[in-house]
Design a protein around this motif. Sequence first.
Motif, PDB file in Angstrom:
ATOM      1  N   MET A 182       0.882  -1.177   0.000  1.00 58.28           N
ATOM      2  CA  MET A 182       0.000   0.000   0.000  1.00 58.28           C
ATOM      3  C   MET A 182       0.913   1.219   0.000  1.00 58.28           C
ATOM      4  O   MET A 182       1.592   1.513   0.983  1.00 58.28           O
ATOM      5  CB  MET A 182      -0.920  -0.037   1.211  1.00 58.28           C
ATOM      6  N   SER A 198      -4.797  10.524   2.693  1.00 56.72           N
ATOM      7  CA  SER A 198      -5.942  10.328   3.584  1.00 56.72           C
ATOM      8  C   SER A 198      -6.119   8.856   3.906  1.00 56.72           C
ATOM      9  O   SER A 198      -6.244   8.460   5.068  1.00 56.72           O
ATOM     10  CB  SER A 198      -7.207  10.886   2.919  1.00 56.72           C
ATOM     11  N   TRP A 199      -6.122   8.043   2.882  1.00 53.53           N
ATOM     12  CA  TRP A 199      -6.242   6.588   3.061  1.00 53.53           C
ATOM     13  C   TRP A 199      -5.049   6.074   3.865  1.00 53.53           C
ATOM     14  O   TRP A 199      -5.180   5.194   4.717  1.00 53.53           O
ATOM     15  CB  TRP A 199      -6.320   5.936   1.686  1.00 53.53           C
ATOM     16  N   PRO A 212      -6.366  10.662  10.390  1.00 56.15           N
ATOM     17  CA  PRO A 212      -7.074  10.101  11.551  1.00 56.15           C
ATOM     18  C   PRO A 212      -8.578  10.338  11.497  1.00 56.15           C
ATOM     19  O   PRO A 212      -9.331   9.588  12.110  1.00 56.15           O
ATOM     20  CB  PRO A 212      -6.451  10.852  12.733  1.00 56.15           C
ATOM     21  N   ASN A 240     -11.033   9.857   9.379  1.00 54.80           N
ATOM     22  CA  ASN A 240     -11.917   9.252   8.390  1.00 54.80           C
ATOM     23  C   ASN A 240     -12.452   7.925   8.913  1.00 54.80           C
ATOM     24  O   ASN A 240     -12.503   7.713  10.130  1.00 54.80           O
ATOM     25  CB  ASN A 240     -11.252   9.176   7.013  1.00 54.80           C
ATOM     26  N   LYS A 241     -12.865   7.076   7.996  1.00 55.11           N
ATOM     27  CA  LYS A 241     -13.539   5.838   8.403  1.00 55.11           C
ATOM     28  C   LYS A 241     -12.563   4.674   8.475  1.00 55.11           C
ATOM     29  O   LYS A 241     -12.891   3.539   8.151  1.00 55.11           O
ATOM     30  CB  LYS A 241     -14.683   5.546   7.423  1.00 55.11           C
ATOM     31  N   GLY A 242     -11.338   4.983   8.891  1.00 53.70           N
ATOM     32  CA  GLY A 242     -10.289   3.974   8.960  1.00 53.70           C
ATOM     33  C   GLY A 242      -9.206   4.244   7.950  1.00 53.70           C
ATOM     34  O   GLY A 242      -9.457   4.303   6.752  1.00 53.70           O
ATOM     35  N   ALA A 243      -7.977   4.462   8.434  1.00 56.07           N
ATOM     36  CA  ALA A 243      -6.830   4.655   7.550  1.00 56.07           C
ATOM     37  C   ALA A 243      -5.970   3.391   7.603  1.00 56.07           C
ATOM     38  O   ALA A 243      -6.132   2.548   8.490  1.00 56.07           O
ATOM     39  CB  ALA A 243      -6.027   5.869   7.989  1.00 56.07           C
ATOM     40  N   MET A 244      -5.052   3.267   6.662  1.00 59.77           N
ATOM     41  CA  MET A 244      -4.156   2.103   6.668  1.00 59.77           C
ATOM     42  C   MET A 244      -3.372   2.021   7.984  1.00 59.77           C
ATOM     43  O   MET A 244      -3.175   0.931   8.517  1.00 59.77           O
ATOM     44  CB  MET A 244      -3.170   2.166   5.493  1.00 59.77           C
ATOM     45  N   ASP A 298      -4.192   2.669  10.868  1.00 56.16           N
ATOM     46  CA  ASP A 298      -4.994   2.096  11.951  1.00 56.16           C
ATOM     47  C   ASP A 298      -4.959   0.565  11.945  1.00 56.16           C
ATOM     48  O   ASP A 298      -5.298  -0.074  12.939  1.00 56.16           O
ATOM     49  CB  ASP A 298      -6.456   2.554  11.836  1.00 56.16           C
TER      50      ASP A 298
END
Lengths: 512, 512
Positions: free
Chosen positions: A326, A351-352, A356, A358-362, A364
């Motif tokens: 990724m 962002s991905w 922090p 958002n609906k889950g980042a890598m 995390d």
Amino acid sequence: MKNNVDRDLPEDVMADLNYQPFKTTEIGHPEIQRVAPKVHVSTGDDKVVTDIKQVVKDTLQDGMTISFHHHFRNGDFVFNKVMREIIDGGYKDLTLAPSSLTGVMNDMVIEAIKAGTITHITSSGMRGSLGDFVSHGGLKNPVIFRSHGNRARAIEHGDIKIDVAFLGVPNADALGNANGMEGDAVFGSLGYALMDAQYANKVVLLTDNIVSYPNTPASIKQTQVDYVVKVDKVGDPDKIGSGATRFTKDPKELKIASTVNDVIVNSPYFKDGFSFQTGSGGAALAVTRYLRQAMIDNHIKASFALGGITKPTTDLLNEGLVDKVMDVQDFDKGAAESMHTNKNQQEIDASWYADPDNKGAMVDQLDVVILSALEIDTKFNVNVMSGSDGVIRGAIGGHQDAATAKLTIISAPLVRGRIATVVPDVTTIVTPGDSVDVLVTEYGIAINPKRKDLQEALGNLPGVPVYTISELQQLAEKKVGQPKPLEFTDRTVAMIEYRDGSIIDTIKEVKD
Amino acid sequence: MKNNVDRDLPEDVMADLNYQPFKTTEIGHPEIQRVAPKVHVSTGDDKVVTDIKQVVKDTLQDGMTISFHHHFRNGDFVFNKVMREIIDGGYKDLTLAPSSLTGVMNDMVIEAIKAGTITHITSSGMRGSLGDFVSHGGLKNPVIFRSHGNRARAIEHGDIKIDVAFLGVPNADALGNANGMEGDAVFGSLGYALMDAQYANKVVLLTDNIVSYPNTPASIKQTQVDYVVKVDKVGDPDKIGSGATRFTKDPKELKIASTVNDVIVNSPYFKDGFSFQTGSGGAALAVTRYLRQAMIDNHIKASFALGGITKPTTDLLNEGLVDKVMDVQDFDKGAAESMHTNKNQQEIDASWYADPDNKGAMVDQLDVVILSALEIDTKFNVNVMSGSDGVIRGAIGGHQDAATAKLTIISAPLVRGRIATVVPDVTTIVTPGDSVDVLVTEYGIAINPKRKDLQEALGNLPGVPVYTISELQQLAEKKVGQPKPLEFTDRTVAMIEYRDGSIIDTIKEVKD
């Protein structure tokens, strides 16, 4: 005003800039209204131009925010070309908001500050003459330092509102479909620049390679781009690769890398399907080499490798030891080329990667990360921003972001020359000790006391002495002595945001 | 109130809904402030659930806007599963805003309307029992029909503000990374659904195939998804393919297809690097076959094929006759599979495909498009929405959008059974005659008088008689006679937006 890592924060600056003090590494579950750009509607038929000056004239006004990416690193020709026109155009009071600043941009930034063209800066970091200039009070307003994930957050919140993004690419078609993978000056993933392309009001691509329409894969899309500027050369391919591409031969670095590997392999996270981020530099490459062998020996495969990517990591992908890479940025040509040929190497935006909010980042989902340190203190707080002389010479990068991993390892020599790395208090806190789990030095390791599980798992490894972090600090002090305290004025020259946008520390002007 | 295609518009409804009458096909250069979703922040660790009812309860409130995509077409199992829970949950006054409605959804929509669950609908189209129900006044508020490009525009403007999107996918990982290319119920491009994933406040994926993390390529990304609902089956693979997958053997259709090809080949646009969109259905497949031969014979290659994609088009890609396929939806399994293996088949979202309000859409670059018609009138206005009985039985799809092509060909039989296709005035104007260039029927062609260049290029083709459109209308009338005028009440049951969001026509309740 003190924050939760015990740093004094200047109340006036905090109030002026509407900042909150850092509280916790927990992000929680806020509801965030995102922002969106203004779009100047067109069919896209007249985007190609050759005159940067005219584009600047058509898009820029005093007081605006401009951005650039740093994927070309020290091979970047775009920043200086564009800034030359902006300075010469007499523009004033701009905010410079690049993904980061590299050394090749320093002289031009200083000139732009002196000319009143740039009056505000937000960046991941700065080094060399520019760091020195800012640390000595050269910029009136404090620089805002943000991690890569925090920059994504700030753009998505509207804290950074980019008016015009100038983005260099190694290829684009006449409407602006572009990627980082083909052309002379390839750098692979456009990860950081994808934020600018999506959120800036005006997007100006610069390229030396206009290809036939429609250009695919389109990491940046024609729907995002206003101008495509044809230039002679966007960058120097030989200077795009950052730092080491060969394994270190330094015995100290090898010792640290081997110990990092021991820590990983003996942690509860080293199992089939684990994930990791190793970063760049000779020591990181050495860790990757040790890890590869351990994965083969133990019949373990990783689900993904994350982050800034190097060839040794893409080699693992091609060997089948890693399922997915990724990729938010590539540190060398090998990694960039692999992205083009291996569909399991997925380009991700900042962002991905690490936002922090958002609906889950890598990050995390990350099991293991190896990070560096200029200093680490007895509370495990890490400094990657200021030198032992108090001068700005670093970058947050993804440091705060990736430190959210389940196992965060700081890999650093106990001392560097006559300077201790392990100190009573770091000069500047970038990453709070709360998110750091293990320090690995050439003398042994220290485990964050809150990680009882790791104390147990790593307490009795052959050849891996375990110290308290205070013991390591004392050992360092014994070797190099106590440095004279640094002297700063009261003036704040930089604010260090934590990844959630709160203030974790500030940097003061150095006193000569 | 009349608009520029001479349609009477109901002033009360226009005012209530804050609509402008259609003026022109020119979009111009407005500056548009886009909107952005609210994001409920999470690390993404608890997205997988099995209880649709609970997800509905967690996300939905009375008065909200919900959306679905129609990529599964009549193989869709998602819509009915979710709507069952919503109706049974007693929710009221919802706006249903899917990318389109397919026949398999009709009964459930009617039930939801009768229950007061759905009180507003916007869609690309509707057919069968639902079209009949709405045309007979079954829904209190007028349905808003929008083209695929206009739906993208409306979402990006905030005209459609999706609260919860329920999106079926053939695969997803536990955090919501998903694509349309792998699994049992593959449909290829997620083009229309990508708008919902990006702009909805809450995104719920439904899948029968949870794969290991991280799933790539990720057309929908974990950063966009709130829930991943595991269901038994998302769709019936055998019913996902829409309509014909074989060339027609109908001599009339073959004659039309061959004439369409003659028109293309003799137009100024048939040259190396040209682009085209052919659409679906047996006749479209036949056009593609003729075009293939013409390209081979004339040593001409296309730069791109666009739109809803069929296997004959991806065959051209694999043969090297087309450089790129720009793919917003796949009409058959062959096209869907090709997207997985051929990197020159690029997935595009509905905005990139056709949103008029951005920085250039694919349709703006299109040379040749072949479109269908239920009716076309002597002003070249086209109806693809209402039948000869005045009842809603169609969909705008990309009709208005692709008609921006440099050469827009309407391919239609002069008459269908006892019903004229070429008429004095279409029942419902969907696409204004201003954007239509040539009508091709089995008897010959008619060229829009404003296209003097085409009159010249196509005026003397062997075996291609040229008529005025009035002559073709009269010929049709001679064959089938004059139909009894349709009778409608004063009540407006549907508004037809042009792609810029203005009103090009309305549909009235049919009088029985």
